[in-house]
Design a protein around this motif. Structure first.
Motif, PDB file in Angstrom:
ATOM      1  N   UNK A   1     -12.054 -45.531  14.082  1.00  0.00           N
ATOM      2  CA  UNK A   1     -11.633 -44.513  13.117  1.00  0.00           C
ATOM      3  C   UNK A   1     -12.246 -44.812  11.758  1.00  0.00           C
ATOM      4  N   UNK A   2     -12.671 -43.690  11.108  1.00  0.00           N
ATOM      5  CA  UNK A   2     -13.170 -43.734   9.730  1.00  0.00           C
ATOM      6  C   UNK A   2     -14.305 -44.745   9.582  1.00  0.00           C
ATOM      7  N   UNK A   3     -15.463 -44.366  10.106  1.00  0.00           N
ATOM      8  CA  UNK A   3     -16.580 -45.281  10.026  1.00  0.00           C
ATOM      9  C   UNK A   3     -17.917 -44.586  10.006  1.00  0.00           C
ATOM     10  N   UNK A   4     -18.952 -45.349  10.226  1.00  0.00           N
ATOM     11  CA  UNK A   4     -20.325 -44.843  10.263  1.00  0.00           C
ATOM     12  C   UNK A   4     -21.065 -45.443  11.455  1.00  0.00           C
ATOM     13  N   UNK A   5     -22.016 -44.619  11.940  1.00  0.00           N
ATOM     14  CA  UNK A   5     -22.826 -45.043  13.077  1.00  0.00           C
ATOM     15  C   UNK A   5     -24.288 -44.841  12.713  1.00  0.00           C
ATOM     16  N   UNK A   6     -25.044 -45.944  12.737  1.00  0.00           N
ATOM     17  CA  UNK A   6     -26.462 -45.895  12.397  1.00  0.00           C
ATOM     18  C   UNK A   6     -27.255 -46.204  13.654  1.00  0.00           C
TER      19      UNK A   6
ATOM     20  N   UNK B   1     -36.312 -38.653  17.771  1.00  0.00           N
ATOM     21  CA  UNK B   1     -37.636 -38.772  17.152  1.00  0.00           C
ATOM     22  C   UNK B   1     -37.946 -40.197  16.692  1.00  0.00           C
ATOM     23  N   UNK B   2     -37.035 -41.108  16.925  1.00  0.00           N
ATOM     24  CA  UNK B   2     -37.289 -42.486  16.575  1.00  0.00           C
ATOM     25  C   UNK B   2     -36.947 -42.860  15.151  1.00  0.00           C
ATOM     26  N   UNK B   3     -36.298 -41.965  14.414  1.00  0.00           N
ATOM     27  CA  UNK B   3     -35.895 -42.272  13.040  1.00  0.00           C
ATOM     28  C   UNK B   3     -34.402 -42.590  13.016  1.00  0.00           C
ATOM     29  N   UNK B   4     -34.014 -43.348  11.979  1.00  0.00           N
ATOM     30  CA  UNK B   4     -32.615 -43.725  11.853  1.00  0.00           C
ATOM     31  C   UNK B   4     -31.787 -42.540  11.373  1.00  0.00           C
ATOM     32  N   UNK B   5     -30.610 -42.397  11.951  1.00  0.00           N
ATOM     33  CA  UNK B   5     -29.646 -41.386  11.543  1.00  0.00           C
ATOM     34  C   UNK B   5     -28.332 -42.067  11.169  1.00  0.00           C
ATOM     35  N   UNK B   6     -27.756 -41.650  10.069  1.00  0.00           N
ATOM     36  CA  UNK B   6     -26.493 -42.203   9.590  1.00  0.00           C
ATOM     37  C   UNK B   6     -25.410 -41.163   9.809  1.00  0.00           C
TER      38      UNK B   6
END
Length: 406
Positions: free
Chosen positions: A218-223, A228-233
């Motif tokens: 709960x209440x977080x971030x996923x990197x 396409x091989x780029x980082x998503x936050x």
């Protein structure tokens, strides 16, 4: 009536009496020493394996495999302490004086104890030479399996779970270890790409199959990487994910990679081999070291008699301290010799057997010197001089003034 007039059963009766006196102190000292060493090691193992599943089962296996190791360590100490107790008891009861007055020599009185030392020497060869190598390897195998056994779905605050490239930690956890706060996860996704997840809190729950852990974050971030091989936050308020529980890994190597895992016969064969697993000096120093530790046991009665007879009532500590120092010096001299042989600074044979010969000759010299006047040896005279010096020094110190009577 002198000892020469005794029937043939007389000396055997004395032997049985002396051996009966030795049996229980030896068993008690050996048992107490081994149990104390095991308990201390078990506490450390519980701390190391606190995050492992079925940790109590692993600890029991590890403790069982440690018994031959600690038995070999405790055997000479327990034997000497038991001898010291028996000799002091015989001296306090004037039984030694009675036996000597009846015609028994000090060598005859010490003979059953030396025989026990020979039997313990054979037992030590079995323990050091054959039981310890297998138990040492089994201990390492169980420890390897325990460390790589995954975890049981519980986590202590501040602890780390590192399992096949996946890292999980949390700042704090509840008592059950299944509700976490400030969670950090680093792992690889299905495509082998690195993925990092942080969350304010998480609930852990083991799945019914017992193979995976479900985490409600709960209440977080996923990197992570996108298509396409780029980082998503990605920010989330709720995320459910699963983490597998790994099975215990197998030991990566067979027994014999360490000279301490080889039996006496294997050490001898490897030392004669043109391509040994380790250096020839290392193999021979281990082989000779085991033989020397076992061969020294029959000499312990010869060392215990003069020190025990020199320890009168209320003055037994110096004899025990002196004996402890001699045993420690013998053990460390063998370790030094083994280290020099492994480093190639000395040949294995003299590095081990010269210290053995020195301490064996010292034991024989002390025993022979106490035959005419039991307990009167150079060591006992040195102990008495030290005691006199300490007593004189205490007398020179200012004494507290006594209160005057009213």
């Amino acid at each position: 009536m002198s000892a020469k007039d005794l029937p043939n059963g007389g000396p055997r009766l004395i032997d049985r009496y002396l051996l009966r006196l030795l049996l229980w102190p030896l068993a008690a000292c050996l048992g107490v020493t081994v149990i104390a060493l095991l308990l201390e090691r078990i506490l450390r193992l519980l701390d190391v394996l606190s995050q492992s599943s079925a940790r109590f089962g692993y600890v029991a296996q590890l403790a069982a495999n440690l018994v031959p190791h600690y038995l070999g360590l405790a055997l000479p100490v327990a034997f000497f302490v038991a001898l010291f107790i028996v000799i002091v008891k015989l001296s306090d009861g004037s039984e030694i004086d009675a036996l000597l007055a009846s015609g028994q020599s000090l060598e005859r009185i010490a003979a059953p104890f030396v025989a026990v030392g020979v039997l313990l020497s054979v037992f030590s060869i079995i323990v050091f030479g054959y039981m310890q190598p297998y138990s040492r390897y089994a201990y390492r195998a169980v420890m390897h399996a325990a460390i790589n056994a995954g975890w049981n779905g519980r986590l202590a605050g501040g602890a780390f779970i590192d399992d096949k490239g996946s890292l999980l930690t949390a700042d704090s956890a509840d008592i059950a270890g299944q509700r976490l706060t400030r969670v950090f996860i680093r792992r690889l996704d299905a495509k082998g790409q690195e993925e990092i997840i942080t969350a304010a809190s998480a609930d852990l729950k083991m799945d019914p199959d017992g193979k995976t852990i479900t985490m409600d974050l709960r209440d977080g971030r996923r990197i992570a990487h996108d298509a396409y091989g780029t980082y998503r936050n990605l920010a989330f308020t709720s995320l459910t994910t699963q983490t597998p529980l790994s099975a215990a890994a197998v030991l990566l190597r067979d027994r014999g990679g360490d000279e301490r895992e080889l039996t006496m016969g294997e050490l001898r064969r490897e030392a004669q081999s043109p391509d040994p697993v380790v250096s020839k000096g290392t193999l021979l120093s281990e082989f000779y070291g085991r033989l020397a530790r076992a061969a020294f046991l029959p000499f312990l009665p010869l060392l215990a008699f003069p020190l025990g007879l020199a320890s009168k009532r209320g003055n037994r500590a110096p004899g025990l301290i002196m004996a402890g120092l001699l045993l420690l010096a013998f053990q460390h001299s063998l370790l030094l010799g083994q280290g020099m042989a492994k480093a190639g600074k000395a040949a294995a044979f003299p590095a081990i057997w010269v210290p053995f010969a020195v301490f064996a000759a010292l034991s024989v010299w002390l025993f022979v010197g106490s035959r005419t006047r039991p307990g009167d040896t150079p060591v006992s005279r040195l102990v008495r001089r030290i005691n006199n010096l300490v007593t004189r020094a205490l007398r020179l110190l200012p004494q507290p003034k006594k209160r005057q009577a009213a």
